[in-house]
Design an enzyme around this catalytic site. Structure first.
Site, PDB file in Angstrom:
ATOM      1  N   ARG A 170       0.819  -1.217   0.000  1.00 46.93           N
ATOM      2  CA  ARG A 170       0.000   0.000   0.000  1.00 46.93           C
ATOM      3  C   ARG A 170       0.854   1.268   0.000  1.00 46.93           C
ATOM      4  O   ARG A 170       0.530   2.257   0.656  1.00 46.93           O
ATOM      5  CB  ARG A 170      -0.983  -0.004   1.175  1.00 46.93           C
ATOM      6  CG  ARG A 170      -1.887  -1.221   1.203  1.00 46.93           C
ATOM      7  CD  ARG A 170      -2.767  -1.324  -0.047  1.00 46.93           C
ATOM      8  NE  ARG A 170      -3.540  -2.552  -0.056  1.00 46.93           N
ATOM      9  CZ  ARG A 170      -3.166  -3.671  -0.688  1.00 46.93           C
ATOM     10  NH1 ARG A 170      -2.032  -3.699  -1.379  1.00 46.93           N
ATOM     11  NH2 ARG A 170      -3.923  -4.739  -0.654  1.00 46.93           N
ATOM     12  N   SER A 220     -11.590  -2.057   2.191  1.00 55.65           N
ATOM     13  CA  SER A 220     -10.841  -2.435   3.387  1.00 55.65           C
ATOM     14  C   SER A 220     -10.343  -1.170   4.093  1.00 55.65           C
ATOM     15  O   SER A 220      -9.610  -0.376   3.513  1.00 55.65           O
ATOM     16  CB  SER A 220      -9.667  -3.328   2.988  1.00 55.65           C
ATOM     17  OG  SER A 220      -8.959  -3.740   4.124  1.00 55.65           O
ATOM     18  N   GLU A 290      -5.953   2.138   5.915  1.00 58.93           N
ATOM     19  CA  GLU A 290      -5.619   1.977   4.495  1.00 58.93           C
ATOM     20  C   GLU A 290      -6.392   3.003   3.678  1.00 58.93           C
ATOM     21  O   GLU A 290      -5.895   3.534   2.688  1.00 58.93           O
ATOM     22  CB  GLU A 290      -5.969   0.562   4.036  1.00 58.93           C
ATOM     23  CG  GLU A 290      -5.720   0.297   2.577  1.00 58.93           C
ATOM     24  CD  GLU A 290      -5.975  -1.158   2.199  1.00 58.93           C
ATOM     25  OE1 GLU A 290      -6.643  -1.388   1.170  1.00 58.93           O
ATOM     26  OE2 GLU A 290      -5.523  -2.052   2.923  1.00 58.93           O
TER      27      GLU A 290
END
Length: 298
Positions: A170, A220, A290
Site C-alpha cells: 500500500r 478495506s 488503508e
C-alpha cells in the site's frame, strides 16, 4: 479562484459540487471548484495554473478507497474520470488514469492476456491503484506495472520506468512524490481465455462470499498489521456490527465499515477511531488506516 471557468472555457468546471456523488461511501462535503479534463493537455493546463497561482489542488479518481470529510475540500478538485482509454500493444496494456481497474482486467481477459486477474473485483481507478499499489488475493499492481506517465505538482510531464516505480504494501513512489498519474503500462502474458476466466470467477466468488458488497463502503479500512489480520482483531474485540450514526462495522467482514443509511464522513471517522482505540486497548496493536481521509471538518 472562481475565474477558472473564464480562464478555461473549454474545460468542464463545476462550482460547489457535492462530493458525496463521487465516493463509494456516499459521504463528503462540497468541492469549491470541480474540474473534469477530457485530455492530458487539459489536465496539464489546470495543474500548471494551480501551481502558478498557489491554488490548493486535490486529485480525485474513482473515490473507492477514500473518505472526504463533511466540510468538503478547498481549492480545486481535478477529477480524472473522463480519461478512460484502454489500449493493447502486443502483450502490454496501456490504460489511462480514469479507467476502472475492473474494466482494465476485463479488457485483458478479452485480449487473452494474463496478470490482472487479481484486480477483477477491485473498484478503484488506474490512477488510484498506482498511488496505493492496490492489491488483492496475492497480487499487486506493482507486479505487472511496466511504466507510467505522470504530472508533477508543477505541471511537468514525466515518463517513469519500472525501475523508478518503487512499491511496497500500500505504498508507491507516486504517492511519496505526490505525482498525478495520467496513464500506466502493464506487461502481461498470453494465456488461454478460459483459464483467465476461471481464475477471475474463482476470485469473484471469494470476494462476493466474504465482502459486504450490498452496502456502500470504502473497501478495506485498515492495513494488515504485522503478524495479524485487521478483521480478526476487530471481530475478536467484539466490534462486529457496532454502529455509530449511519456507519457500521460490517457483519459480513469486520475489516469493512459500511453505510447502512444516512452515514456522514464524521460517522465513519468516529467509528474508525473507536475501533482503533478498542483494538489498541485489547491487543496492544495499532491499526493504521488503508483508506485515505482528506478534506476539512464541518
Amino acid at each position: 479562484m472562481n475565474n477558472l471557468q473564464t480562464q478555461f472555457p473549454h474545460i468542464a468546471i463545476k462550482l460547489n459540487e457535492p462530493l458525496s456523488k463521487y465516493t463509494y461511501t456516499k459521504t463528503g462535503g462540497e468541492a469549491d471548484v470541480f474540474v473534469m479534463p477530457k485530455t492530458i493537455e487539459e489536465a496539464q493546463e489546470v495543474v500548471a495554473y494551480c501551481h502558478q497561482n498557489k491554488i490548493p489542488l486535490t486529485i480525485l479518481g474513482n473515490g473507492s478507497n477514500l473518505i472526504i470529510k463533511d466540510g468538503g475540500i478547498r481549492g480545486v478538485i481535478l477529477h480524472l474520470d473522463l480519461l478512460q482509454t484502454i489500449e493493447r500493444n502486443n502483450t502490454q496494456i496501456i490504460a489511462m488514469s480514469g479507467a476502472k481497474l475492473i474494466d482494465t482486467a476485463k479488457f485483458a481477459l478479452d485480449e487473452s492476456l494474463s496478470g490482472l486477474e487479481f484486480a477483477c473485483g477491485i473498484p478503484g481507478s488506474i490512477g488510484g491503484a498506482l498511488h496505493m499499489n492496490a492489491g488483492a488475493y496475492g497480487g499487486e499492481i506493482s507486479d505487472v506495472l511496466e511504466a507510467a506517465t505522470v504530472l508533477t505538482q508543477t505541471g511537468e510531464l514525466k515518463k517513469l520506468k519500472r525501475s523508478e516505480l518503487k512499491a511496497a504494501y500500500r505504498f508507491s513512489t507516486i504517492a511519496e512524490k505526490n505525482y498525478i498519474v495520467l496513464d500506466a503500462t502493464f506487461s502481461l502474458a498470453l494465456e488461454e481465455k478460459n483459464l483467465i476466466q476461471a481464475k477471475m470467477d474463482e476470485l469473484t466468488a471469494a470476494r462476493e462470499a466474504k465482502q459486504p458488497l450490498e452496502y456502500p463502503s470504502c473497501g478495506s479500512v485498515f492495513k494488515r498489521p504485522p503478524g495479524h489480520f485487521a478483521g480478526k482483531l476487530i471481530q475478536d474485540s467484539g466490534l462486529q456490527g457496532h454502529i455509530i450514526g449511519g456507519a457500521q462495522v460490517s457483519l459480513k467482514h469486520a475489516g469493512f465499515i459500511v453505510n447502512i443509511g444516512g452515514a456522514t464522513a464524521t460517522d465513519y471517522m468516529n467509528l474508525i477511531a473507536y475501533v482503533q482505540k478498542t483494538v489498541r486497548e485489547k491487543f496492544d496493536v495499532e491499526l493504521e488506516t488503508e483508506v485515505k481521509i482528506i478534506g476539512e471538518d464541518k
